[in-house]
Write a protein that holds these residues in place. Sequence first.
Motif, PDB file in Angstrom:
ATOM      1  N   LEU A   1      -8.541  66.000   3.422  1.00  0.00           N
ATOM      2  CA  LEU A   1      -7.187  66.561   3.335  1.00  0.00           C
ATOM      3  C   LEU A   1      -6.609  66.382   1.934  1.00  0.00           C
ATOM      4  O   LEU A   1      -5.850  67.236   1.454  1.00  0.00           O
ATOM      5  N   LYS A   2      -6.941  65.299   1.277  1.00  0.00           N
ATOM      6  CA  LYS A   2      -6.511  65.119  -0.109  1.00  0.00           C
ATOM      7  C   LYS A   2      -7.099  66.214  -0.999  1.00  0.00           C
ATOM      8  O   LYS A   2      -6.435  66.722  -1.909  1.00  0.00           O
ATOM      9  N   LYS A   3      -8.352  66.584  -0.715  1.00  0.00           N
ATOM     10  CA  LYS A   3      -8.972  67.670  -1.480  1.00  0.00           C
ATOM     11  C   LYS A   3      -8.349  69.007  -1.102  1.00  0.00           C
ATOM     12  O   LYS A   3      -8.260  69.915  -1.939  1.00  0.00           O
ATOM     13  N   PHE A   4      -7.935  69.154   0.161  1.00  0.00           N
ATOM     14  CA  PHE A   4      -7.194  70.351   0.554  1.00  0.00           C
ATOM     15  C   PHE A   4      -5.918  70.487  -0.271  1.00  0.00           C
ATOM     16  O   PHE A   4      -5.569  71.583  -0.731  1.00  0.00           O
ATOM     17  N   LEU A   5      -5.226  69.373  -0.442  1.00  0.00           N
ATOM     18  CA  LEU A   5      -3.986  69.394  -1.217  1.00  0.00           C
ATOM     19  C   LEU A   5      -4.260  69.708  -2.685  1.00  0.00           C
ATOM     20  O   LEU A   5      -3.540  70.486  -3.315  1.00  0.00           O
ATOM     21  N   LYS A   6      -5.324  69.120  -3.210  1.00  0.00           N
ATOM     22  CA  LYS A   6      -5.668  69.335  -4.621  1.00  0.00           C
ATOM     23  C   LYS A   6      -6.094  70.776  -4.890  1.00  0.00           C
ATOM     24  O   LYS A   6      -5.814  71.331  -5.960  1.00  0.00           O
ATOM     25  N   ASN A   7      -6.755  71.390  -3.900  1.00  0.00           N
ATOM     26  CA  ASN A   7      -7.251  72.759  -4.071  1.00  0.00           C
ATOM     27  C   ASN A   7      -6.303  73.813  -3.498  1.00  0.00           C
ATOM     28  O   ASN A   7      -6.710  74.958  -3.287  1.00  0.00           O
ATOM     29  N   TYR A   8      -5.066  73.438  -3.220  1.00  0.00           N
ATOM     30  CA  TYR A   8      -4.017  74.374  -2.782  1.00  0.00           C
ATOM     31  C   TYR A   8      -4.302  75.005  -1.423  1.00  0.00           C
ATOM     32  O   TYR A   8      -3.836  76.097  -1.137  1.00  0.00           O
ATOM     33  N   VAL A   9      -5.078  74.296  -0.593  1.00  0.00           N
ATOM     34  CA  VAL A   9      -5.232  74.748   0.790  1.00  0.00           C
ATOM     35  C   VAL A   9      -3.946  74.457   1.559  1.00  0.00           C
ATOM     36  O   VAL A   9      -3.542  75.230   2.428  1.00  0.00           O
ATOM     37  N   ILE A  10      -3.314  73.325   1.240  1.00  0.00           N
ATOM     38  CA  ILE A  10      -2.015  72.972   1.812  1.00  0.00           C
ATOM     39  C   ILE A  10      -1.085  72.545   0.681  1.00  0.00           C
ATOM     40  O   ILE A  10      -1.533  72.286  -0.441  1.00  0.00           O
ATOM     41  N   GLU A  11       0.186  72.466   0.987  1.00  0.00           N
ATOM     42  CA  GLU A  11       1.187  71.968   0.052  1.00  0.00           C
ATOM     43  C   GLU A  11       2.277  71.263   0.845  1.00  0.00           C
ATOM     44  O   GLU A  11       2.413  71.483   2.058  1.00  0.00           O
ATOM     45  N   ASP A  12       3.044  70.396   0.195  1.00  0.00           N
ATOM     46  CA  ASP A  12       4.119  69.754   0.941  1.00  0.00           C
ATOM     47  C   ASP A  12       5.254  70.753   1.147  1.00  0.00           C
ATOM     48  O   ASP A  12       5.284  71.831   0.533  1.00  0.00           O
ATOM     49  N   VAL A  13       6.188  70.425   2.029  1.00  0.00           N
ATOM     50  CA  VAL A  13       7.211  71.399   2.430  1.00  0.00           C
ATOM     51  C   VAL A  13       8.147  71.770   1.295  1.00  0.00           C
ATOM     52  O   VAL A  13       8.887  72.754   1.387  1.00  0.00           O
ATOM     53  N   LYS A  14       8.118  71.000   0.196  1.00  0.00           N
ATOM     54  CA  LYS A  14       8.955  71.327  -0.953  1.00  0.00           C
ATOM     55  C   LYS A  14       8.198  72.170  -1.986  1.00  0.00           C
ATOM     56  O   LYS A  14       8.699  72.422  -3.077  1.00  0.00           O
ATOM     57  N   GLY A  15       6.981  72.566  -1.623  1.00  0.00           N
ATOM     58  CA  GLY A  15       6.211  73.429  -2.513  1.00  0.00           C
ATOM     59  C   GLY A  15       5.375  72.699  -3.527  1.00  0.00           C
ATOM     60  O   GLY A  15       4.720  73.326  -4.367  1.00  0.00           O
ATOM     61  N   ARG A  16       5.331  71.376  -3.488  1.00  0.00           N
ATOM     62  CA  ARG A  16       4.527  70.608  -4.441  1.00  0.00           C
ATOM     63  C   ARG A  16       3.095  70.491  -3.929  1.00  0.00           C
ATOM     64  O   ARG A  16       2.864  70.299  -2.739  1.00  0.00           O
TER      65      ARG A  16
END
Length: 518
Positions: free
Chosen positions: A76-91
């Motif tokens: 999931l950390k790699k998902f975040l790094k690769n823009y698969v997900i983002e936090d609700v504030k768009g970061r």
Amino acid sequence: MSSHVVTPGPYRATKLWNEVTKLFRAGMPLKKHRLHFRVYMNCFTASAAVDWLHELLKINSNFGPEVTRQQTVQLLKKFLKNYVIEDVKGRRGMEDLEDNSQLYRFPSTSPRKTIPNCAPVLRKKSISMMDKEGFFKFRGSKKFNKKVLENVDPEMQESPTESALGETKRCRELTEEDIQVIWKNVTLTHLQKLLGSGSLDDVLDPAQVNPQFIVYNMMKVNKHGVVSLEDKKEDLPHWVLSAMKCLANWPKYNSNQPSYPGFERDVFKTVSCYFYSLSQPLLTYQYYELFVNILGLLQPSLERVAIEALQLCTLLLPPASRRKLQLLLRMISRMSQNMDMPRLHDIIGTRTLLVQTFNRCVLSCEEVDDLDELLATRLLLFLMDHHQEVMQVPVYLRNAVEDHVSYLKSLNTCPGPGVVMPTYSFCRQISTQEFEEHKLSVSQAALTDLLENLINDKSMSVKEKKQKLELFQKEYPDIYLKRFPTMESEAQLFADKPKIKPPMLLSIKKPNVFSIRN
């Protein structure tokens, strides 16, 4: 949450990444959440994502039930790094992810990675030793010599000398280099067959395969089946080997070993630090794509195929790497089954700890790959459970090479002077479109020959021939239409057949019937 098995082929790791991200985006439940007096729609907490993705990976046949929750967090950390997900504030990207109640959402852009176009296939210009079935079916065929020698590529022939023209044409003797090439070609041919691939070029560079490694790994083994190194500088240091023996035979290795609390953990740390210090994983960066494709065979119905494929793949390794892999697998397999082994971690079980510790020491990509840890875990688990069979020297391979060498040595005459023995495969690159066109033309030619043989078969009755022609017309209408473009041409096939005589009763004259009028 169902998924399909990503079959062997080029860029399999990228395809697996796209498969996981697609399933995650399609199935992850989205809800309404409140954070800091504000309502966010269509989002999820990090913990909920870990729960859902962890279950997905465990039931997914490409990864397996041994995937841990911590590995899921890392993914999931790699998902975040690769823009698969983002936090609700768009970061996204630089933000870290933990197993907590932080809110995340899916961005509008697609997270799929682009798969490069596959390399062009290789087309054989002549019959060669890389024929998919030739190595295992010729067995001294009388037709092999003539057929091969008639099809040797003229470009590979030497220019005849004047003295040679008047002499009996003799084939040159096989050199040691020729025999090594046979070893290489036999191994790669059978590996290609096991992978079910038309070519290994997409997952392996055959030019980088060293046949000397294959021969050494086959021949230089001790009574336990482990590779013996002639150069002891390439072997494990004696202190590492001693530590591995201590863990593998715990607690019976040495009665004089220290007995202070935590001694086994110190020994384990010594071994793990050594393997982490190696310049590359034991399966080498060179063969990363090849072993990732072997993972596609790790299905219950294909277990024997996977074992045989891994047997051949590990023969390609440098002997020092193969020896270290063998000894490591023996150690961790015994440790995982040893009920007397003290716990090496306060929370994690021994088997899980062993896999998490050594997975990247066995398989990893030279360039950062987002699924490295999951893929390496799945492969190491399989190797732990089947290491005795995988690291066994395949006798059938040696027999195939010896039979082939013996047969080539039995060839005494050649059709022309200076003809090189047909030990190599001579190829040229063609485009995928040309390959498909060639494949289509060959199959159509074979079907055309089949139709002609059916037409000219005199042993077949007319009724049976008509039935088979009707079946052929139904299955291959285009080829049938070329042979019989008109109804007249089709009728002509049976025009010369004798007609059935009219029934005898029709030729008998009707008797006079008595009438009362007479």
